[in-house]
Write a protein that holds these residues in place. Structure first.
Motif, PDB file in Angstrom:
ATOM      1  N   GLN A   1    -133.537  25.572  55.978  1.00 40.83           N
ATOM      2  CA  GLN A   1    -133.425  24.706  54.797  1.00 40.83           C
ATOM      3  C   GLN A   1    -132.904  25.487  53.592  1.00 40.83           C
ATOM      4  O   GLN A   1    -132.207  24.965  52.758  1.00 40.83           O
ATOM      5  CB  GLN A   1    -134.810  24.155  54.423  1.00 40.83           C
ATOM      6  CG  GLN A   1    -135.545  23.468  55.539  1.00 40.83           C
ATOM      7  CD  GLN A   1    -135.091  22.038  55.675  1.00 40.83           C
ATOM      8  OE1 GLN A   1    -135.038  21.313  54.702  1.00 40.83           O
ATOM      9  NE2 GLN A   1    -134.729  21.654  56.884  1.00 40.83           N
ATOM     10  N   ARG A   2    -133.345  26.756  53.514  1.00 40.12           N
ATOM     11  CA  ARG A   2    -133.003  27.563  52.343  1.00 40.12           C
ATOM     12  C   ARG A   2    -132.492  28.944  52.774  1.00 40.12           C
ATOM     13  O   ARG A   2    -133.094  29.966  52.480  1.00 40.12           O
ATOM     14  CB  ARG A   2    -134.242  27.698  51.444  1.00 40.12           C
ATOM     15  CG  ARG A   2    -134.763  26.360  50.908  1.00 40.12           C
ATOM     16  CD  ARG A   2    -135.949  26.532  49.967  1.00 40.12           C
ATOM     17  NE  ARG A   2    -137.022  27.311  50.575  1.00 40.12           N
ATOM     18  CZ  ARG A   2    -137.898  26.810  51.456  1.00 40.12           C
ATOM     19  NH1 ARG A   2    -137.835  25.546  51.825  1.00 40.12           N
ATOM     20  NH2 ARG A   2    -138.844  27.586  51.948  1.00 40.12           N
TER      21      ARG A   2
ATOM     22  N   GLN B   1    -122.452  25.950  53.572  1.00 35.46           N
ATOM     23  CA  GLN B   1    -122.938  25.914  52.185  1.00 35.46           C
ATOM     24  C   GLN B   1    -124.182  26.804  52.024  1.00 35.46           C
ATOM     25  O   GLN B   1    -125.251  26.348  51.620  1.00 35.46           O
ATOM     26  CB  GLN B   1    -123.227  24.470  51.758  1.00 35.46           C
ATOM     27  CG  GLN B   1    -121.963  23.645  51.557  1.00 35.46           C
ATOM     28  CD  GLN B   1    -121.096  24.190  50.416  1.00 35.46           C
ATOM     29  OE1 GLN B   1    -121.524  24.278  49.273  1.00 35.46           O
ATOM     30  NE2 GLN B   1    -119.876  24.613  50.720  1.00 35.46           N
TER      31      GLN B   1
ATOM     32  N   GLU C   1    -137.560  32.701  47.428  1.00 38.92           N
ATOM     33  CA  GLU C   1    -137.714  31.288  47.799  1.00 38.92           C
ATOM     34  C   GLU C   1    -137.105  30.966  49.161  1.00 38.92           C
ATOM     35  O   GLU C   1    -137.358  29.907  49.720  1.00 38.92           O
ATOM     36  CB  GLU C   1    -136.978  30.409  46.770  1.00 38.92           C
ATOM     37  CG  GLU C   1    -137.545  30.464  45.372  1.00 38.92           C
ATOM     38  CD  GLU C   1    -138.784  29.605  45.246  1.00 38.92           C
ATOM     39  OE1 GLU C   1    -138.725  28.441  45.669  1.00 38.92           O
ATOM     40  OE2 GLU C   1    -139.818  30.124  44.763  1.00 38.92           O
TER      41      GLU C   1
ATOM     42  N   ASN D   1    -128.394  20.810  56.172  1.00 39.11           N
ATOM     43  CA  ASN D   1    -128.371  20.224  54.843  1.00 39.11           C
ATOM     44  C   ASN D   1    -128.970  21.213  53.839  1.00 39.11           C
ATOM     45  O   ASN D   1    -130.170  21.411  53.785  1.00 39.11           O
ATOM     46  CB  ASN D   1    -129.158  18.913  54.837  1.00 39.11           C
ATOM     47  CG  ASN D   1    -129.058  18.232  53.486  1.00 39.11           C
ATOM     48  OD1 ASN D   1    -128.398  18.738  52.571  1.00 39.11           O
ATOM     49  ND2 ASN D   1    -129.716  17.094  53.360  1.00 39.11           N
ATOM     50  N   THR D   2    -128.106  21.842  53.083  1.00 39.34           N
ATOM     51  CA  THR D   2    -128.582  22.823  52.113  1.00 39.34           C
ATOM     52  C   THR D   2    -128.348  22.339  50.689  1.00 39.34           C
ATOM     53  O   THR D   2    -128.455  23.122  49.748  1.00 39.34           O
ATOM     54  CB  THR D   2    -127.863  24.175  52.311  1.00 39.34           C
ATOM     55  OG1 THR D   2    -126.467  23.964  52.146  1.00 39.34           O
ATOM     56  CG2 THR D   2    -128.135  24.772  53.678  1.00 39.34           C
ATOM     57  N   GLN D   3    -128.037  21.052  50.549  1.00 41.87           N
ATOM     58  CA  GLN D   3    -127.668  20.517  49.228  1.00 41.87           C
ATOM     59  C   GLN D   3    -128.697  20.831  48.148  1.00 41.87           C
ATOM     60  O   GLN D   3    -128.358  21.302  47.064  1.00 41.87           O
ATOM     61  CB  GLN D   3    -127.502  19.009  49.335  1.00 41.87           C
ATOM     62  CG  GLN D   3    -126.094  18.576  49.014  1.00 41.87           C
ATOM     63  CD  GLN D   3    -125.941  17.067  49.172  1.00 41.87           C
ATOM     64  OE1 GLN D   3    -126.799  16.381  49.720  1.00 41.87           O
ATOM     65  NE2 GLN D   3    -124.835  16.562  48.685  1.00 41.87           N
ATOM     66  N   ARG D   4    -129.977  20.528  48.463  1.00 40.87           N
ATOM     67  CA  ARG D   4    -131.029  20.749  47.462  1.00 40.87           C
ATOM     68  C   ARG D   4    -131.154  22.220  47.115  1.00 40.87           C
ATOM     69  O   ARG D   4    -131.359  22.596  45.970  1.00 40.87           O
ATOM     70  CB  ARG D   4    -132.375  20.230  47.991  1.00 40.87           C
ATOM     71  CG  ARG D   4    -132.533  18.745  47.819  1.00 40.87           C
ATOM     72  CD  ARG D   4    -133.879  18.284  48.289  1.00 40.87           C
ATOM     73  NE  ARG D   4    -134.993  18.911  47.576  1.00 40.87           N
ATOM     74  CZ  ARG D   4    -136.270  18.747  47.926  1.00 40.87           C
ATOM     75  NH1 ARG D   4    -136.576  18.023  48.965  1.00 40.87           N
ATOM     76  NH2 ARG D   4    -137.231  19.338  47.233  1.00 40.87           N
ATOM     77  N   TRP D   5    -131.013  23.065  48.151  1.00 35.72           N
ATOM     78  CA  TRP D   5    -131.106  24.520  47.986  1.00 35.72           C
ATOM     79  C   TRP D   5    -129.987  25.030  47.081  1.00 35.72           C
ATOM     80  O   TRP D   5    -130.225  25.812  46.155  1.00 35.72           O
ATOM     81  CB  TRP D   5    -131.070  25.159  49.377  1.00 35.72           C
ATOM     82  CG  TRP D   5    -131.052  26.650  49.478  1.00 35.72           C
ATOM     83  CD1 TRP D   5    -130.175  27.398  50.205  1.00 35.72           C
ATOM     84  CD2 TRP D   5    -131.965  27.595  48.883  1.00 35.72           C
ATOM     85  NE1 TRP D   5    -130.477  28.730  50.102  1.00 35.72           N
ATOM     86  CE2 TRP D   5    -131.570  28.880  49.283  1.00 35.72           C
ATOM     87  CE3 TRP D   5    -133.067  27.472  48.033  1.00 35.72           C
ATOM     88  CZ2 TRP D   5    -132.236  30.038  48.889  1.00 35.72           C
ATOM     89  CZ3 TRP D   5    -133.738  28.631  47.634  1.00 35.72           C
ATOM     90  CH2 TRP D   5    -133.318  29.888  48.055  1.00 35.72           C
TER      91      TRP D   5
ATOM     92  N   LYS E   1    -128.376  23.340  44.881  1.00 32.56           N
ATOM     93  CA  LYS E   1    -128.663  22.856  43.524  1.00 32.56           C
ATOM     94  C   LYS E   1    -129.640  23.797  42.829  1.00 32.56           C
ATOM     95  O   LYS E   1    -129.474  24.151  41.659  1.00 32.56           O
ATOM     96  CB  LYS E   1    -129.291  21.459  43.605  1.00 32.56           C
ATOM     97  CG  LYS E   1    -128.433  20.376  43.008  1.00 32.56           C
ATOM     98  CD  LYS E   1    -129.248  19.096  42.958  1.00 32.56           C
ATOM     99  CE  LYS E   1    -128.392  17.931  42.549  1.00 32.56           C
ATOM    100  NZ  LYS E   1    -129.022  16.650  42.874  1.00 32.56           N
ATOM    101  N   GLN E   2    -130.676  24.157  43.585  1.00 39.39           N
ATOM    102  CA  GLN E   2    -131.708  25.048  43.036  1.00 39.39           C
ATOM    103  C   GLN E   2    -131.101  26.405  42.647  1.00 39.39           C
ATOM    104  O   GLN E   2    -131.405  26.969  41.605  1.00 39.39           O
ATOM    105  CB  GLN E   2    -132.793  25.235  44.103  1.00 39.39           C
ATOM    106  CG  GLN E   2    -134.069  25.882  43.603  1.00 39.39           C
ATOM    107  CD  GLN E   2    -135.079  26.054  44.741  1.00 39.39           C
ATOM    108  OE1 GLN E   2    -134.983  25.390  45.782  1.00 39.39           O
ATOM    109  NE2 GLN E   2    -136.027  26.943  44.547  1.00 39.39           N
TER     110      GLN E   2
ATOM    111  N   ARG F   1    -129.168  26.123  39.532  1.00 41.52           N
ATOM    112  CA  ARG F   1    -130.071  26.041  38.379  1.00 41.52           C
ATOM    113  C   ARG F   1    -130.581  27.448  38.014  1.00 41.52           C
ATOM    114  O   ARG F   1    -130.600  27.838  36.843  1.00 41.52           O
ATOM    115  CB  ARG F   1    -131.252  25.112  38.700  1.00 41.52           C
ATOM    116  CG  ARG F   1    -132.198  24.877  37.528  1.00 41.52           C
ATOM    117  CD  ARG F   1    -133.299  23.872  37.886  1.00 41.52           C
ATOM    118  NE  ARG F   1    -134.020  24.228  39.107  1.00 41.52           N
ATOM    119  CZ  ARG F   1    -135.001  25.154  39.164  1.00 41.52           C
ATOM    120  NH1 ARG F   1    -135.360  25.801  38.089  1.00 41.52           N
ATOM    121  NH2 ARG F   1    -135.607  25.402  40.307  1.00 41.52           N
TER     122      ARG F   1
END
Lengths: 167, 572
Positions: free
Chosen positions: B206-207, B233, B271, B338-342, B344-345, B348
Motif C-alpha cells: 500500500q505504501r 507510482q 510510514e 493502488n498507491t494514490q493515497r500514499w 498524496k501523502q 503533502r
C-alpha cells in the motif's frame, strides 16, 4: 553476544602465495578465533584444500562464508557439521612414565589403538588418530601419568560418498 | 628461431590500450622508471599528479563519471603507500580502479631494501584483489585479469605490484594475455523465483518506497527504475551515492534519507509498508540502528554481492544479480497496485517539511550550493568533499542525471572532492565540472592545483569556507556542550591569493546578494580553472539530523532549545 559455537569450514583455493592471509583476515576482522588450520596441496597441484575450525556465532559465520567465497582465490568455501563428513585428526602425545606405570600406559594405548613412536626411561610417545573426541579421551586417560607434550594436526575432513569436499 | 621481443612494460602499455584506457594518473619513481619509459614511447596520455593520493582520487572520479576503470601508475614504497587512502575510498564505494605499482627487484623483496614496502600485505583488506607479478611473461595476463576483476560484478580496486626486474625484462611480443579465474564468477543467473516473490510483495504494498543506491547507478538502471516508478507510482529515495539515478526534480523523488536526509524522506520511510533497496547496502548513515530499522516495513534487497544480504538489515526477500537485469524482469511481473493515497501523502510531506535555511543575514552555504544547482540546471558533474558542505550539497544540489554526483560515501575521505573533479573533467571534457569542497578537505589535496593548471581544465572549485572543520564543530556544539577541540582552522590561506600563485582565476563571495552574480561570472569563465571562495556563516549546522545510532523517528529538524542532547550511540 550471541552463542559461540565451533564450526568446521572447508575451502578449496588457489595454490598461491598470500591466499592464507586473505582467508585469515576474513576471520580476524569479525573477531572469529581460529582453533585449527590445516592446509595442503590437493590432488590437482594448482589448488589447495584448507580445513579451518573456528569459534564464533552463527550469524557471523554466514557472513564470513559469503566473504570467503567472494575472494578471487577461493574456489569454494562451505561449512560442515560432523555428521556430513568423515573427519580425522592426528596427535602425538608424550607422557611421563616409570617402571611402575609403563604397563598400565601401554594397556591404555593399546585400547585406543595408539602407535608407540618413541620410548625412553622416563617417557613414552604415542601417535593417535581418530576424531576429536577420541583424542580427547586418550589425553584424559593419560593425564594422571603426567603428559609432557601434545602436538595435534587439527582436523582434516572429506565428504562421504560421491560428493566432492567443499563444493 | 629469433622471436621478436619487447619489455614487459611495453607489452603492459599495449594491453592497457587494448583495454580502452585513455590515460594514466600517477607520479614516477625509481622502480617505476621502466614503465614510465614504455609510456613515453606510446601514445598513452599521462596526467602527472603532485601526490599519489591525488592520482587515486582522480582515477576514482574518472571511473565514477564514465563507468570505465580509472588507472593509476606509481612507484614502490611511499609512492604505493600514498595510494592506500584512495584505494580504500574506491573499495568502500565499489569503484573500478587498477593501481599499477612499481616494486623493488624480486630478489630484494622482504629484505628492507630502499623504497621497498609490502604493498600486498598492507592492502589486502582494502582491495577487491591484488597481484604480485614475479614472472614477466605473466604480466600481460595479470593486467587483463586486473581489469576483468576491477570492472565486473561489484566493481572495486585491484593492485598490481610489479618489480622493476619484471617490468624491464624482455618477453616475446606475442606473449599471451589469456587467463582463467575459476574462483571468480561474478555473473550468476538471476533466480526468477526470487524476482516473482519481490514482484508480488511490491504489487500488494500500500505504501511502498524504492531506495536507489550506487548499485543502480553502476548497473546503468536509469530507464528501468523510471519505468517501474511510472508504472507502479512508487516514491523514490536515493542514497548519497544513488543521487541522479532517478531525477531529483521528479514529483516522486524524496531526495536522500538518513542522518542528514530530507525530513520528508525520513518521515515517508517511517510510514512505508515496503522498502525496496536497489543496490544500496543499508549503510549505518541510513539505517542508524540496523536492528530497529523500520520495523513496520517489509524489506526487499536487490544486490549483486551476496555478502550484503542480511549483513546490516534483515530482509524479507533478496534478489542477487545485476540491478538492471533484475529490474527488467521484475517489471514484467508487476501488477499495478493502488498507491494514490500514499502518493498524496508523500506530496503533502514534501510541501509541509521542505528543506530550509535562512536567506537573510550572513551568507549561507546552502544558498551558494542551491544557486549553483539552479545555474547549472542539472547538467554539471558535481564532486564534493566530506563534511557539512557535502551534506548540504546532497540536500540542495538537485542531481538529474546518473554519474553526475561524485562523493566519498562509505570511506568519508576528506580531500576527495577536488582531485576527483579533475578525473571527472578529464573523462568528460565537454562538461561543466564543479568541485564543492570545504576549506578543510581542500587543503588535504590542494597540491593538485598544479595538475589542474597543467591540464588546462576549466574546473570550477567552489570552496565553502567557514574556517572550521564544520561537521566536527557541529557535533561538539550539539553533543559535547560546545567544547570545541581541534576544529578551528586558524591559519587558513587567502584562497584567492593562493589561486593567483598558481595562475588560477579567483572569485570571492561574502554577501548573499552577490551569490548569483559571482557564480555566473565563474561559470562563464572559460580560460582554465577558477576558484570561488565562498566565505559563509561559520556556526551553521546541518539539519535535519538523526543522531548517529538512533532510529529515523528521532530526527531533529533544528537545534532543540534548552535541552541537553545525549551523546550519540552510533560509531561516528
Amino acid at each position: 553476544m550471541s552463542e559461540q559455537t565451533k564450526h568446521n569450514i572447508s575451502l578449496y583455493v588457489e595454490n598461491k602465495p598470500g591466499v592464507t592471509i586473505r582467508i585469515s583476515l576474513v576471520f580476524a576482522r569479525r573477531g572469529y578465533n581460529i582453533e585449527s588450520f590445516v592446509g595442503s596441496r590437493s590432488q590437482d597441484p594448482r589448488y589447495s584444500r584448507i580445513n579451518i575450525e573456528a569459534t564464533g556465532d552463527s550469524k557471523t559465520l554466514q557472513l564470513m562464508l559469503e566473504q570467503l567465497n567472494r575472494l578471487v582465490d577461493v574456489i569454494h568455501a562451505r561449512e560442515y557439521s560432523d555428521e556430513d563428513v568423515i573427519q580425522k585428526e592426528l596427535a602425538l602425545i608424550k607422557v611421563h612414565c616409570n617402571s611402575e606405570t609403563r604397563t598400565e600406559i601401554l594397556q591404555i594405548a593399546d585400547a585406543f589403538k595408539c602407535r608407540s613412536e618413541d620410548i625412553s626411561d622416563t617417557t613414552m610417545t604415542f601417535q593417535v588418530t581418530g576424531n576429536t573426541s577420541k583424542i580427547e579421551a586418550v589425553r584424559k586417560m593419560l593425564d594422571k601419568f603426567g603428559i609432557l607434550e601434545v602436538v595435534r594436526t587439527g582436523k582434516v575432513l572429506i565428504a562421504r560418498g560421491e560428493e566432492e569436499t567443499s563444493w | 628461431m629469433n622471436k621478436k621481443q619487447c619489455t614487459a612494460a611495453t607489452k603492459m602499455i599495449e594491453i592497457l590500450q587494448n583495454q580502452g584506457v585513455e590515460c594514466l594518473f600517477g607520479l614516477p619513481g625509481g622502480s617505476a622508471i621502466p614503465m614510465y619509459d614504455a609510456l613515453a614511447q606510446s601514445t598513452m596520455k599521462l596526467v602527472l599528479t603532485r601526490h599519489e593520493q591525488g592520482a587515486t582520487h582522480m582515477a576514482d572520479g574518472y571511473a565514477r563519471s564514465t563507468g570505465k576503470p580509472g588507472v593509476v601508475l606509481v612507484t614502490s614504497g611511499p609512492g604505493a603507500t600514498n595510494t592506500l587512502t584512495g584505494i580504500m575510498t574506491a573499495m568502500m564505494d565499489s569503484v573500478p580502479m587498477v593501481v599499477l605499482c612499481g616494486q623493488q627487484l624480486t630478489m630484494n623483496l622482504g629484505l628492507d631494501t630502499f623504497q621497498e614496502a609490502d604493498v600486498s600485505g598492507m592492502s589486502y583488506p582494502i582491495v577487491k584483489h591484488s597481484f604480485l607479478v614475479k614472472d614477466p611473461e605473466e604480466l600481460p595476463s595479470v593486467i587483463n585479469q586486473a581489469f576483468h576483476i576491477a570492472s565486473t560484478g561489484r566493481p572495486g580496486p585491484v593492485i598490481v605490484d610489479i618489480p622493476k626486474n619484471v617490468s624491464s625484462a624482455l618477453i616475446p611480443e606475442d606473449t599471451s594475455g589469456e587467463f582463467s579465474l575459476p574462483g571468480y564468477n561474478p555473473l550468476k543467473e538471476v533466480n526468477q523465483d526470487d524476482v516473482k516473490k519481490a514482484a508480488t510483495m511490491i504489487s500488494v504494498a500500500q505504501r511502498p518506497i524504492l531506495m536507489v543506491g550506487h548499485g543502480a547507478v553502476i548497473s546503468g538502471a536509469v530507464k528501468e527504475v523510471q519505468a517501474i516508478v511510472e508504472k507502479m507510482q512508487i516514491p523514490v529515495v536515493n542514497t548519497l551515492l544513488g543521487k541522479g539515478c532517478f531525477p531529483e526534480s521528479h514529483d516522486l523523488n524524496l531526495g536522500m534519507p538518513g542522518m542528514h536526509g530530507t525530513a520528508y524522506a525520513n518521515m515517508a520511510l517511517c510510514e512505508c509498508d515496503l522498502i525496496v533497496s536497489i543496490g544500496s547496502r543499508w549503510d549505518d548513515r541510513i539505517a542508524g540502528n540496523p536492528d530497529e530499522f523500520l520495523p513496520q516495513a517489509k524489506k526487499i534487497h536487490i544486490d549483486i554481492d551476496p555478502v550484503e544480504i542480511n549483513k546490516a538489515v534483515q530482509v524479507d526477500c533478496s534478489v542477487i544479480g545485476d540491478a538492471r537485469e533484475i529490474l527488467n524482469s521484475l517489471y514484467a511481473y508487476l501488477n499495478k497496485g493502488n498507491t494514490q493515497r500514499w502518493v498524496k501523502q508523500i506530496k503533502r510531506l514534501k510541501r509541509e517539511y521542505p528543506l530550509k535555511y535562512k536567506k537573510e543575514g550572513k551568507l549561507r552555504a546552502q544558498h551558494v550550493i542551491e544557486e549553483m544547482s539552479k545555474l547549472t540546471k542539472g547538467e554539471a558533474i558535481v564532486t564534493s568533499d566530506v563534511g557539512q558542505h557535502q551534506m548540504w550539497a546532497a540536500q540542495f544540489f538537485k542531481t538529474e542525471k546518473s554519474r553526475h554526483f561524485l562523493t566519498s560515501g562509505g570511506a568519508g575521505t576528506m580531500g576527495y572532492g577536488f582531485p576527483a573533479a579533475i578525473g571527472a573533467q578529464i573523462g568528460n571534457p565537454g562538461k561543466t565540472v564543479v568541485a564543492i569542497v570545504g576549506d578543510g578537505g581542500f587543503q588535504m589535496t590542494l597540491p593538485e592545483l598544479s595538475t589542474v593548471v597543467n591540464e588546462k581544465l576549466p574546473l570550477k572549485i567552489l570552496i565553502i569556507n567557514n574556517n572550521y572543520l564544520g561537521m566536527v564543530r557541529q557535533w561538539q556544539h550539539m553533543f559535547y556542550e560546545n567544547r570545541l577541540s581541534g576544529v578551528d582552522l586558524e591559519g587558513n590561506p587567502d584562497f584567492v591569493k593562493l589561486a593567483a600563485a598558481y595562475g588560477i582565476k579567483g572569485f570571492r563571495v561574502k554577501r548573499s546578494a552577490d551569490v548569483r552574480k559571482v557564480l555566473n561570472a565563474a561559470l562563464a569563465y572559460s580560460d582554465g580553472p577558477c576558484i570561488i571562495d565562498a566565505e559563509v556563516e561559520q556556526h551553521d549546522n546541518v539539519f535535519p539530523m538523526v543522531p548517529s545510532g538512533a532510529t529515523l523517528d528521532k530526527m531533529l529538524l533544528s537545534m532543540p532549545r534548552n535541552k541537553k542532547l545525549e551523546k550519540p550511540t552510533g560509531g561516528t
